[in-house]
Design an enzyme around this catalytic site. Structure first.
Site, PDB file in Angstrom:
ATOM      1  N   GLY A 246       0.815  -1.202   0.000  1.00  0.00           N
ATOM      2  CA  GLY A 246       0.000   0.000   0.000  1.00  0.00           C
ATOM      3  C   GLY A 246       0.846   1.248   0.000  1.00  0.00           C
ATOM      4  CB  SER A 247      -0.022   4.707   0.935  1.00  0.00           C
ATOM      5  OG  SER A 247      -0.249   4.702   2.332  1.00  0.00           O
ATOM      6  CD  GLU A 266       6.933  -5.718  -2.231  1.00  0.00           C
ATOM      7  OE1 GLU A 266       7.170  -4.863  -3.111  1.00  0.00           O
ATOM      8  OE2 GLU A 266       7.765  -6.563  -1.869  1.00  0.00           O
ATOM      9  CG  LEU A 267       6.077   0.734   1.067  1.00  0.00           C
ATOM     10  CD1 LEU A 267       6.971   1.607   1.937  1.00  0.00           C
ATOM     11  CD2 LEU A 267       4.733   0.507   1.733  1.00  0.00           C
ATOM     12  CB  CYS A 304       3.513   0.615  -7.307  1.00  0.00           C
ATOM     13  SG  CYS A 304       3.511  -1.170  -7.206  1.00  0.00           S
ATOM     14  CD  GLU A 398       2.660   5.104  -6.292  1.00  0.00           C
ATOM     15  OE1 GLU A 398       2.800   4.004  -6.857  1.00  0.00           O
ATOM     16  OE2 GLU A 398       2.446   5.215  -5.072  1.00  0.00           O
TER      17      GLU A 398
END
Length: 498
Positions: A246-247, A266-267, A304, A398
């Site tokens: 996520g963020s 996992e960003l 992403c 992002e």
């Protein structure tokens, strides 16, 4: 013990209407209802899709207690038992792929073509996990490698760290759940999944398929709860592993809150594509333009590893830019339920408004909008900009929307420097025919993965996936996740020679 044959479930996945009884959640492999529920609406037109029951605090407590109790029994199950269960889920996802794709589109808003691809990838994740379960074993080592060594042998085994809390985002509501669940069950670790509040339905449908297997009770739970109740779950000492996608701000807050836990993050990213001067033939440029246009806007840019930045060599930049603009302008937008649609809405209108603000900010500071640049509800038109200042949010944050920036560079060195000039480091695509450039990219780009001759929007379910800097900690991908969810234990036999 084999997994049972699939049988019709008494309460199947929700149809796309809002009038049904709330979809139940899963506690220790058993359906549960709740007095509280939340509406799930279609991002494109806000039509009702379903209501999802919300787990109460007592349900969460039961799920955590069941996962704790299941840790040893699940770890002791045979590889064959777990592999058969995972294979069963892979097969059932494939059998129900059309239904699953429609559900993904309904709750997430991604076009059917991409929803079908997501269902296929989720099936592949479970298939890979089933195969790797059979291969996941320890290693023997010699102990006569040094003059002072006593000789003998040692065996290094891997054991589950313990029950896992998997927290998943909205943008891939099935496949990113699969990437949490399948590796955990493969190594014998119970898992509790907290799906994104906006998109719980795909995860709950996965529960239907897991319930058809003979995994021990407590092996898995799927708990839709509001985000403000996540900190308590994260802090629970009985869940020693947290796997979050996520963020960045949320991921960092998790790591800071539980520094004693094993945390995988996992960003985000602002993935770049570099187009080198040797990628210059009309066929080369046509390929690069098509791939960049599609993968800057697929999933409405809510990936992403969607292409956000393009750095093109000065000798081909003008030609490539015109081709990309033409390709992006031609993309079919609209209702994601229609087969023709290539770019659907963002997850909600607030997300689209944010993208609108960022584009306006870039334009106000000198950027040129080459196509797109307008919003209708949650739909933001696929957009290309040039001349974006490096300090603009579109250049350094992002975007998570269907927006692409293009910059001209003098050479590969400058391009690589521009890629690295970022807080993020997930993946980069490099369009080149030169092997030396490819290996220079591998050595010089501060990212988790480099894709040669294509866009950075690439993920193979069995390869390590993740980034550096603020793009995360640790790696996913079935094999790497299995290793990450386990810890080594050494069994030494000094003086014993095999």
């Amino acid at each position: 013990m084999t997994s049972p044959s699939p049988t019709p479930t008494s309460r199947s996945a929700p149809r796309q209407d809002g009038s049904r009884t709330p979809v139940p959640f899963w506690v220790a492999g058993t359906r549960r209802d709740s007095a509280q529920s939340t509406p799930i609406t279609h991002p494109y037109d806000n039509t009702p899709v379903a209501r999802a029951a919300v787990a109460a605090e007592a349900d969460v407590a039961d799920a955590v207690a069941a996962a704790t109790a299941a840790a040893e029994p699940l770890a002791r199950t045979s590889a064959a038992h777990r592999s058969r269960a995972l294979d069963h889920v892979a097969r059932r996802i494939t059998e129900r792929s059309d239904e699953i794709a429609e559900l993904i589109t309904a709750e997430n808003g991604k076009p059917l073509r991409w929803a079908r691809a997501e269902a296929g990838r989720a099936a592949a994740v479970f298939h890979w996990a089933a195969e790797e379960t059979r291969r996941f074993a320890g290693q023997w080592h010699r102990l006569d490698t040094d003059p002072q060594s006593p000789g003998g042998t040692a065996f290094v085994a891997r054991h589950p760290r313990g029950p896992v809390l998997g927290i998943t985002p909205f943008n891939f509501p099935l496949n990113l759940v699969a990437h949490k669940v399948a590796p955990a069950l493969a190594v014998g670790a119970p898992i509790i999944v907290k799906p994104a509040p906006a998109t719980p339905l795909s995860a709950l449908l996965l529960g239907d398929l897991l319930a058809e297997t003979a995994l021990p009770p407590g092996s898995w739970s799927i708990l839709p709860v509001p985000n403000d109740r996540m900190p308590a779950l994260v802090a629970d000492a009985r869940l020693p592993v947290v796997s979050f996608t996520g963020s960045g701000p949320v991921g960092r807050s998790i790591r800071e809150a539980v520094p004693h836990k094993h945390v995988t993050l996992e960003l985000g990213g602002n993935a770049a594509a570099v187009v080198c001067d040797d990628w210059s033939s009309p066929a080369d440029l046509a390929w690069a333009a098509e791939r960049i246009a599609v993968f800057a806007t697929y999933q409405a840019g809510q990936s992403c590893i969607a292409v956000q930045r393009v750095f093109a060599h000065r000798t081909i930049a003008a030609d490539l830019t015109e081709r990309i603009v033409e390709q992006v302008a031609a993309l079919a937008t609209g209702d994601p339920r229609e087969e023709r649609t290539q770019v659907g809405p963002l997850i909600d209108e607030d997300a689209a408004r944010r993208v609108e603000r960022w584009v306006a900010e870039a334009a106000d500071t000198g950027a040129r909008i080459r196509t797109g640049g307008h919003r209708t509800g949650a739909q933001y038109a696929p957009t290309v900009l040039t001349g974006v200042p490096p300090t603009a949010k579109l250049a350094c944050e992002e975007a998570f929307g269907p927006v692409l920036t293009i910059d001209e560079v003098q050479g590969t060195a400058e391009a690589f420097d521009r890629v690295n000039d970022s807080r993020f480091g997930l993946q980069t695509g490099v369009f080149t025919h030169r092997s030396d450039t490819a290996f220079a990219a591998l050595a010089g780009l501060h990212v988790g993965g480099v894709v040669i001759g294509d866009v950075p929007s690439f993920r193979a379910e069995h390869l390590p996936y993740g980034g550096v800097k603020e793009s995360g900690v640790g790696r996913e991908g079935v094999m790497d996740a299995m290793a990450d969810l386990t810890e080594p234990r050494v069994l030494a036999f000094p003086g014993v020679t095999l």
